[in-house]
Motif scaffolding. Structure first.
Motif, PDB file in Angstrom:
ATOM      1  N   LEU A   1       0.838  -1.214   0.000  1.00 56.97           N
ATOM      2  CA  LEU A   1       0.000   0.000   0.000  1.00 56.97           C
ATOM      3  C   LEU A   1       0.869   1.259   0.000  1.00 56.97           C
ATOM      4  CD1 LEU A   1      -2.820  -1.038   2.504  1.00 56.97           C
ATOM      5  CD2 LEU A   1      -2.877  -1.026   0.001  1.00 56.97           C
ATOM      6  N   ASP A   2       1.960   1.225   0.761  1.00 55.30           N
ATOM      7  CA  ASP A   2       2.859   2.385   0.793  1.00 55.30           C
ATOM      8  C   ASP A   2       3.424   2.655  -0.608  1.00 55.30           C
ATOM      9  OD1 ASP A   2       2.413   2.338   3.508  1.00 55.30           O
ATOM     10  OD2 ASP A   2       4.382   1.497   4.025  1.00 55.30           O
ATOM     11  N   LEU A   3       3.842   1.594  -1.253  1.00 57.23           N
ATOM     12  CA  LEU A   3       4.408   1.729  -2.605  1.00 57.23           C
ATOM     13  C   LEU A   3       3.356   2.277  -3.575  1.00 57.23           C
ATOM     14  CD1 LEU A   3       6.348   1.210  -4.967  1.00 57.23           C
ATOM     15  CD2 LEU A   3       5.851  -1.230  -4.788  1.00 57.23           C
ATOM     16  N   LEU A   4       2.159   1.755  -3.490  1.00 58.92           N
ATOM     17  CA  LEU A   4       1.097   2.216  -4.389  1.00 58.92           C
ATOM     18  C   LEU A   4       0.770   3.694  -4.134  1.00 58.92           C
ATOM     19  CD1 LEU A   4      -1.116   1.696  -6.510  1.00 58.92           C
ATOM     20  CD2 LEU A   4      -2.560   0.791  -4.664  1.00 58.92           C
ATOM     21  N   GLU A   5       0.757   4.069  -2.864  1.00 55.58           N
ATOM     22  CA  GLU A   5       0.464   5.476  -2.534  1.00 55.58           C
ATOM     23  C   GLU A   5       1.582   6.385  -3.054  1.00 55.58           C
ATOM     24  OE1 GLU A   5      -0.721   6.130   1.588  1.00 55.58           O
ATOM     25  OE2 GLU A   5       0.188   8.130   1.504  1.00 55.58           O
ATOM     26  N   TYR A   6       2.826   5.933  -2.894  1.00 55.50           N
ATOM     27  CA  TYR A   6       3.964   6.698  -3.414  1.00 55.50           C
ATOM     28  C   TYR A   6       3.842   6.846  -4.929  1.00 55.50           C
ATOM     29  CZ  TYR A   6       8.883   7.892  -4.440  1.00 55.50           C
ATOM     30  OH  TYR A   6      10.035   8.504  -4.886  1.00 55.50           O
ATOM     31  N   ALA A   7       3.460   5.761  -5.588  1.00 58.73           N
ATOM     32  CA  ALA A   7       3.461   5.762  -7.064  1.00 58.73           C
ATOM     33  C   ALA A   7       2.258   6.493  -7.649  1.00 58.73           C
ATOM     34  CB  ALA A   7       3.487   4.323  -7.581  1.00 58.73           C
ATOM     35  N   ASN A   8       1.075   6.245  -7.104  1.00 59.46           N
ATOM     36  CA  ASN A   8      -0.137   6.646  -7.838  1.00 59.46           C
ATOM     37  C   ASN A   8      -0.973   7.738  -7.180  1.00 59.46           C
ATOM     38  OD1 ASN A   8       0.556   4.682  -9.662  1.00 59.46           O
ATOM     39  ND2 ASN A   8      -1.360   3.562  -9.573  1.00 59.46           N
ATOM     40  N   HIS A   9      -0.742   8.039  -5.916  1.00 59.58           N
ATOM     41  CA  HIS A   9      -1.570   9.083  -5.288  1.00 59.58           C
ATOM     42  C   HIS A   9      -1.018  10.454  -5.678  1.00 59.58           C
ATOM     43  CE1 HIS A   9      -4.674  10.409  -2.623  1.00 59.58           C
ATOM     44  NE2 HIS A   9      -3.822  11.258  -2.056  1.00 59.58           N
ATOM     45  N   PRO A  10      -1.919  11.389  -6.043  1.00 56.98           N
ATOM     46  CA  PRO A  10      -1.412  12.673  -6.574  1.00 56.98           C
ATOM     47  C   PRO A  10      -0.554  13.460  -5.567  1.00 56.98           C
ATOM     48  CG  PRO A  10      -3.765  12.425  -7.056  1.00 56.98           C
ATOM     49  CD  PRO A  10      -3.382  11.281  -6.166  1.00 56.98           C
TER      50      PRO A  10
ATOM     51  N   THR B  46      -0.246  13.513   0.923  1.00 52.17           N
ATOM     52  CA  THR B  46      -0.057  12.460   1.942  1.00 52.17           C
ATOM     53  C   THR B  46       1.449  12.205   2.071  1.00 52.17           C
ATOM     54  OG1 THR B  46      -0.075  10.642   0.341  1.00 52.17           O
ATOM     55  CG2 THR B  46      -2.219  11.302   1.277  1.00 52.17           C
ATOM     56  N   TYR B  47       1.802  11.472   3.122  1.00 49.17           N
ATOM     57  CA  TYR B  47       3.235  11.245   3.372  1.00 49.17           C
ATOM     58  C   TYR B  47       3.957  10.680   2.149  1.00 49.17           C
ATOM     59  CZ  TYR B  47       7.559   9.344   5.133  1.00 49.17           C
ATOM     60  OH  TYR B  47       8.888   9.058   5.289  1.00 49.17           O
ATOM     61  N   TRP B  48       3.417   9.563   1.609  1.00 51.88           N
ATOM     62  CA  TRP B  48       4.151   8.873   0.543  1.00 51.88           C
ATOM     63  C   TRP B  48       4.074   9.640  -0.780  1.00 51.88           C
ATOM     64  CZ3 TRP B  48       7.638   5.643   2.000  1.00 51.88           C
ATOM     65  CH2 TRP B  48       7.447   4.868   3.144  1.00 51.88           C
ATOM     66  N   SER B  49       2.908  10.229  -1.075  1.00 51.22           N
ATOM     67  CA  SER B  49       2.821  10.950  -2.360  1.00 51.22           C
ATOM     68  C   SER B  49       3.681  12.215  -2.323  1.00 51.22           C
ATOM     69  CB  SER B  49       1.362  11.284  -2.689  1.00 51.22           C
ATOM     70  OG  SER B  49       0.778  12.057  -1.664  1.00 51.22           O
ATOM     71  N   ASP B  50       3.729  12.862  -1.155  1.00 48.05           N
ATOM     72  CA  ASP B  50       4.568  14.067  -1.072  1.00 48.05           C
ATOM     73  C   ASP B  50       6.056  13.704  -1.085  1.00 48.05           C
ATOM     74  OD1 ASP B  50       2.445  15.772  -1.197  1.00 48.05           O
ATOM     75  OD2 ASP B  50       2.230  15.992   0.971  1.00 48.05           O
ATOM     76  N   LEU B  51       6.357  12.511  -0.581  1.00 45.02           N
ATOM     77  CA  LEU B  51       7.757  12.065  -0.660  1.00 45.02           C
ATOM     78  C   LEU B  51       8.163  11.923  -2.134  1.00 45.02           C
ATOM     79  CD1 LEU B  51      10.188  11.219   1.106  1.00 45.02           C
ATOM     80  CD2 LEU B  51       9.428   8.848   0.832  1.00 45.02           C
ATOM     81  N   ARG B  52       7.276  11.320  -2.919  1.00 43.04           N
ATOM     82  CA  ARG B  52       7.582  11.200  -4.368  1.00 43.04           C
ATOM     83  C   ARG B  52       7.808  12.579  -4.974  1.00 43.04           C
ATOM     84  NH1 ARG B  52       2.768  10.268  -6.370  1.00 43.04           N
ATOM     85  NH2 ARG B  52       2.662  12.446  -7.005  1.00 43.04           N
ATOM     86  N   ARG B  53       6.933  13.509  -4.618  1.00 41.80           N
ATOM     87  CA  ARG B  53       7.065  14.869  -5.190  1.00 41.80           C
ATOM     88  C   ARG B  53       8.379  15.500  -4.742  1.00 41.80           C
ATOM     89  NH1 ARG B  53       2.788  17.975  -3.104  1.00 41.80           N
ATOM     90  NH2 ARG B  53       2.939  19.469  -4.795  1.00 41.80           N
TER      91      ARG B  53
END
Ligand code: AHR
Length: 506
Positions: free
Chosen positions: A139-148, A151-158
């Motif tokens: 779920l963490d990986l999916l949130e990092y990859a696909n959530h705009p 959130t913690y993981w999507s903002d980390l990607r950004r």
């Protein structure tokens, strides 16, 4: 001179099998040997682009024409912490990779893979670790990859420079979880439950995902069939595909059976479909589960397992040479026959991955700091990906047979016809007989017109001929000058042990 045998192919564009799915021409990049490092990624290479990707390899991948790429494994994924491969490269940890006994530097990870997919123009197919890890990390990986964002993981990607979500649609729920070699191997009952729970939770984040449950890692597994039945009984409504993996090699010098390897692939597909449909019927479900044949190839696995190859990697080396099979002309013909099966069965095999893409049992080879070249298997894949698009037609064929120890009498001619979108028709045909050329008559009278007919043929007087660093263009397809057209009938001579692509343009 060997006696010519005769065969016949009929088709009619009104009788079709299915449209060729875009995902049928997938490939596979695993963190294994030199597939990633010094394969696709080599920042110090003279031809590396600004992202560290080798332009010579990118050019060959463009010519090969994969449509989708599975990543990051394979056995590797079952011990992988995806977070190790994101963020500043200097901070990324080096880790032991237990699957392949090497050190993973993590200099290439999800962000680099996505850049690679965008550059090549392929769909990503991401596997999650259900070996040493589970639901939460998926779920963490999916949130990092696909959530705009937000959130913690999507903002980390950004914060890592990727503002836009990756939008990865296709996900594998683990890898070969039935195999005793797999880190965190599970029973079918255990895995079925994990696959169901992981699939359902992933869809809570992103309902549009396509999910692949692990099927058997080969038809020879003692649990084949029972595994699929149990896994799908638990996860039927949470997944879209069940995977199948198959690697072929001549065993005990039995080259006749090797030439007929596609017979095993057909039986494998039949068995998985029958099992999946039986589960669906029992559940009274309207849904059909398709096959993701997400690892297939020729692989000299026995020699590798017995340590009989030249590869002697030091324990915990970084990106050593592993599984660098050099493919012969004969291997390419068998490989082409496997492609024909995937096309013939594409009503239910709607995704497939040639394992793998570069250096590791691959169509493309490289030298660190040096050149990149095409293996013999490159050509059937490139031709099928280029011309095997459109609608697969029903083909009726008559051909002489040859005798095999594993499959009994097998037709020498293995073929498929595809109606291409531009109005042309392509016939892919393999002569699996090692001794006899085949004169094939094709009844094309159902086509509105026969404009140009051409044929390209890959064969070699030496079945063992290979393309190597020293002789990179030893084996390649050549124009077949035997094509003759008479009214609505085409005739062509297929040499013994040959892969052929016949193009009929209106
Ligand atoms: O493709 C090589 C290996 O074969 C993969 O890592 C594994 O999934 C399979 O057994």
């Amino acid at each position: 001179m060997a006696e010519h045998h005769r065969a016949r192919i009929d088709f009619d564009p009104r009788f079709t099998v299915a449209e060729v799915p875009e995902r049928l021409f997938g490939s596979f990049v695993e963190h294994l040997g030199r597939c990633v490092y010094t394969g696709i990624y080599e920042p110090d290479h003279p031809r590396a682009n600004a992202d560290g990707l080798r332009q010579d390899v990118l050019d060959l991948i463009g010519e090969l024409g994969p449509t989708m790429i599975r990543y990051p494994g394979g056995n590797f994924v079952s011990g992988y912490r995806w977070e190790d491969g994101v963020g500043p490269k200097a901070d990324r940890p080096r880790r032991l990779d237990l699957a392949w006994g090497v050190t993973e530097t993590n200099q290439f990870g999800l962000g680099e893979f996505m850049k690679f997919c965008r550059t090549v123009g392929v769909e990503p197919n991401m596997a999650v670790n259900l070996g040493t890890r589970g639901l939460q990390e998926a779920l963490d990986l999916l949130e990092y990859a696909n959530h705009p964002s937000g959130t913690y993981w999507s903002d980390l990607r950004r914060s890592h420079g990727d503002e836009e979500p990756y939008g990865i649609k296709l996900w594998c729920l683990g890898n070969e979880m039935d195999g005793p070699w797999q880190i965190g191997q599970r029973t079918a009952a255990e895995y079925g439950r994990v696959a169901d729970q992981t699939g359902r939770a992933m869809r809570m984040i992103d309902p549009g995902l396509d999910l692949v449950a692990c099927g058997s890692s080969s038809r020879a597994m003692p649990t084949f069939g029972a595994w699929e039945a149990e896994v799908l009984a638990q996860s039927y409504e949470s997944v879209d595909y069940i995977s199948a993996h198959a690697y072929y090699q001549p065993q005990g010098g039995d080259v006749a059976s090797f030439m007929a390897s596609a017979e095993d692939m057909e039986l494998f597909i039949d068995g998985v479909i029958a099992t999946a449909d039986a589960v669906g019927a029992k559940l009274k479900s309207d849904k059909k589960i398709d096959i993701a044949f997400d690892e297939w190839n020729v692989w000299y696995q026995d020699a590798w397992a017995a340590g009989e190859t030249d590869e002697r990697p030091e324990p915990w080396a970084v990106a050593p040479r592993q599984l660098e099979d050099a493919y012969s002309a004969m291997d390419a013909v068998v490989f082409g026959s496997l492609l024909i099966t995937l096309l013939r069965r594409c009503d239910r095999v709607t995704a497939a991955c040639l394992a793998q893409l570069v250096n590791v049992i691959a169509p493309i080879m490289t030298e660190p700091g040096g050149p990149a070249w095409r293996q013999t298997t490159f050509f059937p894949f490139a031709e099928a990906s280029k011309w095997g698009r459109g609608t697969v037609l029903e083909v009726s064929a008559e051909a002489p047979t040859f005798t095999t120890a594993k499959f009994g009498e097998v037709a020498a001619l293995h073929s498929v016809a595809v109606a291409n979108e531009d109005g042309s028709v392509t016939v892919f045909a393999v002569n699996r007989d090692l001794d006899h050329p085949l004169t094939v008559e094709i009844d094309a009278s159902s086509l509105p017109s026969l404009g140009q007919v051409t044929c390209s043929t890959l064969t070699d007087a030496d079945p063992d001929a290979k393309n190597t660093l020293q002789d990179q263009e030893r084996v390649a397809p050549a124009a077949n000058a035997t094509v003759a057209v008479d009214g609505g009938r085409i005739s062509v001579e297929l040499p013994a042990m040959s892969w052929n692509t016949l193009r009929i343009t209106p």
